[in-house]
Design a protein around this motif. Structure first.
Motif, PDB file in Angstrom:
ATOM      1  N   VAL A   1       0.853  -1.190   0.000  1.00 16.93           N
ATOM      2  CA  VAL A   1       0.000   0.000   0.000  1.00 16.93           C
ATOM      3  C   VAL A   1       0.890   1.241   0.000  1.00 16.93           C
ATOM      4  CG1 VAL A   1      -1.753   1.312   1.243  1.00 16.93           C
ATOM      5  CG2 VAL A   1      -1.788  -1.205   1.304  1.00 16.93           C
ATOM      6  N   GLN A   2       0.621   2.157  -0.920  1.00 17.97           N
ATOM      7  CA  GLN A   2       1.246   3.481  -0.900  1.00 17.97           C
ATOM      8  C   GLN A   2       0.157   4.508  -0.605  1.00 17.97           C
ATOM      9  OE1 GLN A   2       4.901   4.025  -3.789  1.00 17.97           O
ATOM     10  NE2 GLN A   2       3.059   3.685  -4.963  1.00 17.97           N
ATOM     11  N   THR A   3       0.403   5.382   0.352  1.00 21.34           N
ATOM     12  CA  THR A   3      -0.598   6.388   0.682  1.00 21.34           C
ATOM     13  C   THR A   3       0.038   7.542   1.430  1.00 21.34           C
ATOM     14  OG1 THR A   3      -2.797   6.710   1.680  1.00 21.34           O
ATOM     15  CG2 THR A   3      -1.238   5.341   2.899  1.00 21.34           C
ATOM     16  N   ASP A   4      -0.687   8.632   1.558  1.00 23.88           N
ATOM     17  CA  ASP A   4      -0.221   9.730   2.405  1.00 23.88           C
ATOM     18  C   ASP A   4      -1.421  10.419   3.045  1.00 23.88           C
ATOM     19  OD1 ASP A   4      -1.333  11.544   0.605  1.00 23.88           O
ATOM     20  OD2 ASP A   4       0.565  12.157  -0.257  1.00 23.88           O
ATOM     21  N   ILE A   5      -1.117  11.346   3.953  1.00 21.92           N
ATOM     22  CA  ILE A   5      -2.161  12.034   4.702  1.00 21.92           C
ATOM     23  C   ILE A   5      -2.587  13.291   3.960  1.00 21.92           C
ATOM     24  CG2 ILE A   5      -2.719  13.160   6.896  1.00 21.92           C
ATOM     25  CD1 ILE A   5      -0.633  11.364   8.208  1.00 21.92           C
ATOM     26  N   SER A   6      -3.860  13.538   3.934  1.00 16.12           N
ATOM     27  CA  SER A   6      -4.402  14.708   3.240  1.00 16.12           C
ATOM     28  C   SER A   6      -4.131  15.977   4.053  1.00 16.12           C
ATOM     29  CB  SER A   6      -5.906  14.516   3.035  1.00 16.12           C
ATOM     30  OG  SER A   6      -6.470  15.633   2.397  1.00 16.12           O
ATOM     31  N   SER A   7      -3.461  16.964   3.419  1.00 10.77           N
ATOM     32  CA  SER A   7      -3.184  18.274   4.055  1.00 10.77           C
ATOM     33  C   SER A   7      -2.668  18.081   5.478  1.00 10.77           C
ATOM     34  CB  SER A   7      -4.454  19.132   4.065  1.00 10.77           C
ATOM     35  OG  SER A   7      -4.931  19.329   2.760  1.00 10.77           O
ATOM     36  N   PHE A   8      -1.584  17.360   5.599  1.00  7.93           N
ATOM     37  CA  PHE A   8      -1.098  16.893   6.893  1.00  7.93           C
ATOM     38  C   PHE A   8      -0.810  18.026   7.876  1.00  7.93           C
ATOM     39  CE2 PHE A   8       2.846  15.235   9.204  1.00  7.93           C
ATOM     40  CZ  PHE A   8       2.114  14.698  10.235  1.00  7.93           C
ATOM     41  N   TYR A   9       0.146  18.902   7.540  1.00 15.59           N
ATOM     42  CA  TYR A   9       0.540  19.962   8.479  1.00 15.59           C
ATOM     43  C   TYR A   9      -0.639  20.871   8.823  1.00 15.59           C
ATOM     44  CZ  TYR A   9       5.624  19.289   8.610  1.00 15.59           C
ATOM     45  OH  TYR A   9       6.889  18.808   8.845  1.00 15.59           O
ATOM     46  N   GLU A  10      -1.498  21.116   7.843  1.00 13.65           N
ATOM     47  CA  GLU A  10      -2.605  22.056   8.051  1.00 13.65           C
ATOM     48  C   GLU A  10      -3.647  21.542   9.033  1.00 13.65           C
ATOM     49  OE1 GLU A  10      -1.298  21.093   5.265  1.00 13.65           O
ATOM     50  OE2 GLU A  10      -1.253  22.656   3.724  1.00 13.65           O
ATOM     51  N   HIS A  11      -3.704  20.217   9.246  1.00 18.56           N
ATOM     52  CA  HIS A  11      -4.776  19.648  10.062  1.00 18.56           C
ATOM     53  C   HIS A  11      -4.323  19.127  11.425  1.00 18.56           C
ATOM     54  CE1 HIS A  11      -7.313  18.910   6.199  1.00 18.56           C
ATOM     55  NE2 HIS A  11      -7.530  20.107   6.712  1.00 18.56           N
ATOM     56  N   ILE A  12      -3.051  19.303  11.758  1.00 20.57           N
ATOM     57  CA  ILE A  12      -2.585  18.827  13.065  1.00 20.57           C
ATOM     58  C   ILE A  12      -3.182  19.700  14.172  1.00 20.57           C
ATOM     59  CG2 ILE A  12      -0.559  18.592  14.555  1.00 20.57           C
ATOM     60  CD1 ILE A  12       1.013  17.655  12.164  1.00 20.57           C
TER      61      ILE A  12
END
Length: 587
Positions: free
Chosen positions: A199-210
Motif C-alpha cells: 500500500v502506498q498512501t499519504d495524509i491529506s493536508s497533513f501539516y494544516e490539520h494537526i
C-alpha cells in the motif's frame, strides 16, 4: 562523541548490507534499538540553554526556513547565537516560573511577528510557508530541539524522516532521506519470500490539520517535569495560526519535530497491529501478504488517523503487487536513467566556503560536474511534459562550478521565457544558483550578460513574480547592481506589496545600491512602518555616512521600544539592544 556515533554507523552499514543480501530486517531494527538505548543516556533532560544554542546554530547555518533566501536576520542570529541562546533561556525560565494561567496570558499578549508566504509546490501547485521573527524562531526551535532529543530514543527505525542527531550544525541525519526511505521499502520487499502486496498512501493536508491541543497532551507526557512547556507551544502555535487551534507553520524545524511527535502515535499503533510499515513524514508504505491484508491495513491506518483528526488522501492511496511496487520505485528513483543523469542527481552540492578544506571541496565538486553536458540535459527536460524538478534544481546548483562561458549559456537557457515557465517549480534553486554566480568575482566577465537576462524576467515572466517566495529569490539576485529597469521594479513593488518580508527585501536592494532617495523616503515613514522594516532600514542607514548616523542617533530610543520582545521582565529590551549593538559593529 564516539560512543554516540558508532551504533548508528553500524546501523547504516547493516541496512545497506541487508538490502544487498536480501536478509531479514530484524537485525536492522535490533541494531538501531541499541543506538536508541545509548541515546537515552547520552542526551540530557528538559529544556536548557544548550537547546536554544543548537537552534541558533542551525538557523545561522541553514536559514530559518527551507523555502526562503537567507536575509540579514540570519547573519545576525549566526553572529549573536550565544547571546540569543542566553536570552531565550531567560525567557523560558521566566515563563516556567509563572503559574499556568499567567503563562497563557503572557504568551497570548506577545506580539510575535510572522507572515504567511505563498511558495511553489510542484509544476502547478502552491503551499504556504511561514516567516517568523528571528528571536521567536530561535526560541520555538530551541523548544523543538529539546523535544526531538527526548523523543528520538523511542522512535521506530521504520520512521525515516527527521531523525535527530546529538550535535553538529545539522539537527537531522542527512542520510535518512526520502530516497533512503524508498530504498528501504524496496529492500524489505526484496528480502521477503512469497507474494506481497504494498500500500502506498499519504495524509491529506497533513501539516494544516494537526490539532494543537493533541500536541499539548503528547508534550505533557514527554515532559512531566516541565508542564508549562506544552502550554507555551500551544499558545505560540495558535498565534502563528492566526488564532486557530490547528495547523503547523510550514518550513521550519519546530513543525517538523512536532509532526514527528504526533506521528509516533500512529507508528506505534501500526507496529502493535503487526503491520510492516515504513514512513517518511506523511508518506506511508504498508507491506502485506495479501490483498485482504492490504485492505485491512489501510482500514487500521485510517482509524488511527481519524482519532487524531487526520485522514488519508484517497486519490493517492494505491495497492500494488510487490513486483509492481519494486519496479515503480526503481523508475521513480531513476535507476533506468543514463549514467550522466544519475551522477548529477547523486552529487552532493553542499559546499561550505568556510570549511578547513574549502578549496579542495570546491575543486572536487567542479571536477565532478565538468564532464556532464548540462545544456543537453536541459534541452531533454524541456522536451518532457513535466520536467524533473530535482534534476533542474541540481543544474541550478552547479552554475558556480562551471566555466563562466558555460555558466552564462546555462543561465540563458534557464531564464528564457518559455523555459523559465516550464522550470517554475525549481525557481528558488535557479535563482539561488544565479545569485551565487553573481556574487563571485570569478564570473565578473559574465555579470553584464546575467544582469541583462535578469532585468527581462520582470517583463516576460511577471506572473511568476506574484508568488511571494519566487519574488524574494528574484530580489536577492537583483540586488548586486542597480539598473533603471530593476530600480523601477523595486520601487513599484515596495509601494504595491502588502508583504512585510518583500518590503524588507526591497530595502535591502536600496541598501546595497546606496539609493539615498529611497532611503529617505522610507526613513520619513519610520513611525508607521513595521518593526521588521525598521530593523532593515536601520541596517540600510549604514550605507549613508552622516545621514545614517544622525538617523540612528535620533531614533535609537524609539527602536528600543518598538523592537522589545514584550516580556514583562527585566530583559524586555535585550533583543533590541543586541540587534543595535550587532548593527553597530556589522559592515
Amino acid at each position: 562523541m564516539g560512543g554516540r556515533g558508532s551504533p548508528k554507523q553500524q546501523f547504516e552499514v547493516g541496512r545497506r548490507s541487508d538490502s544487498k543480501s536480501g536478509q531479514s530486517s530484524t537485525g536492522l531494527i535490533r541494531s538501531y534499538s541499541n543506538y536508541q538505548y545509548i541515546n537515552h543516556f547520552v542526551f540530557g533532560g528538559d529544556v536548557e540553554q544548550r537547546h536554544f544554542k543548537r537552534a541558533a546554530v542551525d538557523v545561522g547555518v541553514n536559514g530559518d526556513n527551507d523555502t526562503l533566501p537567507f536575509d540579514l536576520d540570519i547573519r545576525f542570529v549566526k553572529e549573536r547565537q550565544d547571546l540569543l541562546a542566553e536570552l531565550a533561556n531567560k525567557c523560558f525560565s521566566s515563563l516556567e516560573s509563572m503559574n499556568k494561567d499567567a503563562v497563557r496570558h503572557t504568551v497570548n499578549s506577545l506580539e510575535v511577528f510572522s507572515e504567511r508566504l505563498l511558495t511553489p509546490a510542484g509544476p502547478a501547485g502552491f503551499r504556504i510557508t511561514t516567516k517568523i521573527h528571528p528571536f521567536w524562531n530561535v526560541y520555538i526551535n530551541g523548544l523543538a530541539v529539546a523535544i526531538a532529543e527526548k523523543l528520538e530514543p523511542s522512535r521506530s527505525p521504520r520512521a525515516h524522516s527527521y531523525r535527530f542527531v546529538g550535535d553538529g550544525a545539522k539537527l537531522f541525519d542527512l542520510r535518512r532521506s526520502w530516497r533512503a526511505f524508498r530504498e528501504a521499502c524496496v529492500a524489505e520487499c526484496e528480502a521477503s519470500s512469497g507474494e506481497l502486496y504494498v500500500v502506498q498512501t499519504d495524509i491529506s493536508s497533513f501539516y494544516e490539520h494537526i490539532y494543537h491541543h493533541r500536541i499539548e497532551g503528547f508534550l505533557n507526557g514527554l515532559f512531566p517535569e516541565t508542564p508549562k512547556l506544552a502550554i507555551q507551544l500551544d499558545r505560540f502555535l495558535s498565534k502563528l495560526a492566526s488564532g486557530r487551534s490547528f495547523g503547523l507553520p510550514v518550513g521550519g524545524q519546530c513543525s517538523r519535530v512536532l509532526a514527528e511527535l504526533v506521528m509516533q502515535v500512529v507508528d506505534t499503533a501500526l507496529t502493535d497491529h503487526g503491520i510492516k510499515w515504513h514512513r517518511y513524514v506523511d508518506d506511508f508504505v504498508l507491506i502485506t501478504a495479501s490483498q485482504a491484508e492490504a485492505y485491512q491495513a489501510v482500514a487500521t491506518l485510517s482509524n488511527v488517523l481519524a482519532d487524531l483528526g487526520l485522514s488519508l488522501n484517497k486519490s493517492k492511496t494505491t495497492i500494488l503487487s510487490g513486483r509492481h511496487f519494486i519496479d515503480y520505485v526503481r523508475t521513480q528513483l531513476g535507476s533506468d536513467e543514463d549514467s550522466a543523469t544519475i551522477s548529477l542527481k547523486e552529487i552532493d552540492l553542499r559546499f561550505d566556503p568556510y570549511s578547513d578544506t574549502a578549496l579542495e571541496d570546491y575543486t572536487a565538486l567542479r571536477g565532478l560536474v565538468e564532464h556532464i553536458d548540462l545544456q543537453k540535459m536541459l534541452k531533454l527536460e524541456l522536451e518532457k511534459s513535466v520536467p524533473d524538478t530535482f534534476l533542474v534544481a541540481q543544474i541550478g546548483r552547479t552554475l558556480r562550478y562551471q566555466e563562466p562561458a558555460i555558466a552564462l549559456k546555462l543561465v540563458e537557457a534557464l531564464l528564457a521565457p518559455a523555459n523559465l515557465h516550464a522550470f517554475r517549480a525549481s525557481w528558488s534553486t535557479i535563482m539561488r544558483g544565479i545569485a551565487a554566480v553573481r556574487d563571485d568575482e570569478q564570473f565578473e566577465t559574465i555579470f553584464e550578460g546575467i544582469d541583462s537576462l535578469l532585468d527581462e524576467v520582470a517583463i516576460h515572466s511577471s506572473h511568476l513574480l506574484t508568488v511571494d517566495t519566487s519574488c524574494l529569490h528574484y530580489l536577492r539576485a537583483l540586488r548586486y547592481r542597480k539598473t533603471e529597469k530593476r530600480a523601477q521594479f523595486v520601487s513599484s513593488l515596495y509601494r504595491s506589496t502588502q508583504s512585510v518580508i518583500i518590503k524588507r527585501a526591497c530595502i535591502d536592494c536600496w541598501r546595497i545600491w546606496k539609493d539615498f532617495a529611497a532611503f529617505m523616503q522610507v526613513r520619513n515613514r519610520w513611525q508607521i512602518i513595521s518593526p521588521e522594516e525598521q530593523r532593515m532600514l536601520w541596517l540600510c542607514s549604514k550605507s549613508f555616512d552622516d545621514d545614517g548616523k544622525n538617523f540612528r542617533s535620533q531614533e535609537k530610543r524609539s527602536a528600543l521600544r518598538y523592537w522589545a520582545l514584550g516580556m514583562t521582565v527585566n530583559h524586555e529590551q535585550e533583543f533590541a539592544e543586541a540587534f543595535i549593538d550587532w548593527a553597530q559593529s556589522w559592515s
